[in-house]
Design a protein around this motif. Structure first.
Motif, PDB file in Angstrom:
ATOM      1  N   ASP A   1     -71.830  78.860 102.991  1.00 22.88           N
ATOM      2  CA  ASP A   1     -71.983  78.814 101.529  1.00 22.88           C
ATOM      3  C   ASP A   1     -71.629  80.157 100.900  1.00 22.88           C
ATOM      4  N   ARG A   2     -72.033  81.231 101.535  1.00 22.22           N
ATOM      5  CA  ARG A   2     -71.793  82.561 100.965  1.00 22.22           C
ATOM      6  C   ARG A   2     -70.324  82.959 101.020  1.00 22.22           C
ATOM      7  N   ILE A   3     -69.610  82.532 102.042  1.00 24.64           N
ATOM      8  CA  ILE A   3     -68.206  82.901 102.212  1.00 24.64           C
ATOM      9  C   ILE A   3     -67.264  81.970 101.457  1.00 24.64           C
ATOM     10  N   HIS A   4     -67.697  80.770 101.165  1.00 26.89           N
ATOM     11  CA  HIS A   4     -66.787  79.751 100.644  1.00 26.89           C
ATOM     12  C   HIS A   4     -65.931  80.186  99.452  1.00 26.89           C
ATOM     13  N   PRO A   5     -66.472  80.906  98.466  1.00 27.38           N
ATOM     14  CA  PRO A   5     -65.591  81.318  97.357  1.00 27.38           C
ATOM     15  C   PRO A   5     -64.404  82.174  97.828  1.00 27.38           C
ATOM     16  N   TYR A   6     -64.567  82.895  98.919  1.00 32.27           N
ATOM     17  CA  TYR A   6     -63.473  83.713  99.455  1.00 32.27           C
ATOM     18  C   TYR A   6     -62.530  82.869 100.301  1.00 32.27           C
ATOM     19  N   ARG A   7     -63.070  81.839 100.951  1.00 32.47           N
ATOM     20  CA  ARG A   7     -62.194  80.913 101.674  1.00 32.47           C
ATOM     21  C   ARG A   7     -61.219  80.248 100.709  1.00 32.47           C
ATOM     22  N   MET A   8     -61.664  80.052  99.487  1.00 32.66           N
ATOM     23  CA  MET A   8     -60.818  79.390  98.497  1.00 32.66           C
ATOM     24  C   MET A   8     -59.592  80.233  98.138  1.00 32.66           C
ATOM     25  N   ILE A   9     -59.675  81.556  98.312  1.00 35.90           N
ATOM     26  CA  ILE A   9     -58.514  82.395  97.991  1.00 35.90           C
ATOM     27  C   ILE A   9     -57.769  82.880  99.234  1.00 35.90           C
ATOM     28  N   GLU A  10     -58.309  82.593 100.421  1.00 36.10           N
ATOM     29  CA  GLU A  10     -57.621  82.983 101.660  1.00 36.10           C
ATOM     30  C   GLU A  10     -56.219  82.406 101.728  1.00 36.10           C
TER      31      GLU A  10
END
Length: 194
Positions: A139-148
């Motif tokens: 959950d904490r990383i997901h916003p960054y996965r979206m821009i990977e």
């Protein structure tokens, strides 16, 4: 609607907003505005914000109120490293937790397919603490996965590579995350331009 229903509905909605990156990092979370947006009173929203602070999806500071975490470059690297460590531990300790795409990943976006793969791994872990930790870091990383995908030009081949690695899955998990750790500065720069 009962108070419990209002709180659970507010929790689910806010958690999804945070996970989906709808609330930009660093933005202030005002209980009154959120309550109006969610159609509930401020009390369940405040309770939910405190719960999300406990899950480290929201930060609170005296005099500043609640806000969306805005990790630094080193903090983002730490999140990726922790995710790699948790997944590696799961794969080493629970044979059923091995990452696999035998069942197709159904999510639309690459970020959501990544989450789906890692959540499957977590769901097969017998240790409830490890399972909860994998889900929480996701959950904490997901916003960054979206821009990977934009920053790293990540694709489904990379995700499939995670699932194809039989014996060396721990090393593949590590390489996957090291690539992201090395790109933390680029991910932060991209986040800050949005």
């Amino acid at each position: 609607m009962s108070p419990i229903q209002a709180m659970e509905r507010s929790y689910a909605a806010l958690r999804e907003m945070l996970r989906a990156g709808q609330l930009p990092p660093g933005s202030r979370l005002e209980a009154a505005r959120l309550a109006e947006e969610l159609g509930v009173s401020m009390t369940p929203v405040r309770d939910v914000l405190h719960r999300l602070v406990g899950e480290r999806l929201v930060e609170a500071s005296s005099g500043e109120g609640f806000h969306v975490p805005r990790p630094s470059e080193s903090e983002l690297r730490d999140l990726y490293e922790w995710n790699a460590a948790l997944l590696s531990m799961a794969v080493r300790t629970t044979p059923a937790a091995i990452l696999s795409t035998e069942e197709p990943l159904l999510a639309e976006s690459l970020a959501d397919r990544t989450r789906e793969l890692f959540d499957r791994c977590a769901s097969n872990v017998a240790n409830a603490e490890l399972r909860g930790a994998i889900l929480a870091i996701g959950d904490r990383i997901h916003p960054y996965r979206m821009i990977e995908q934009l920053v790293l030009e990540a694709d489904d081949d990379e995700l499939a590579g995670l699932a194809r690695a039989d014996r060396g899955q721990v090393q593949v998990i590590r390489r996957y995350h090291v690539r992201r750790m090395r790109a933390a500065a680029d991910l932060i720069r991209y986040r800050d331009r949005q």
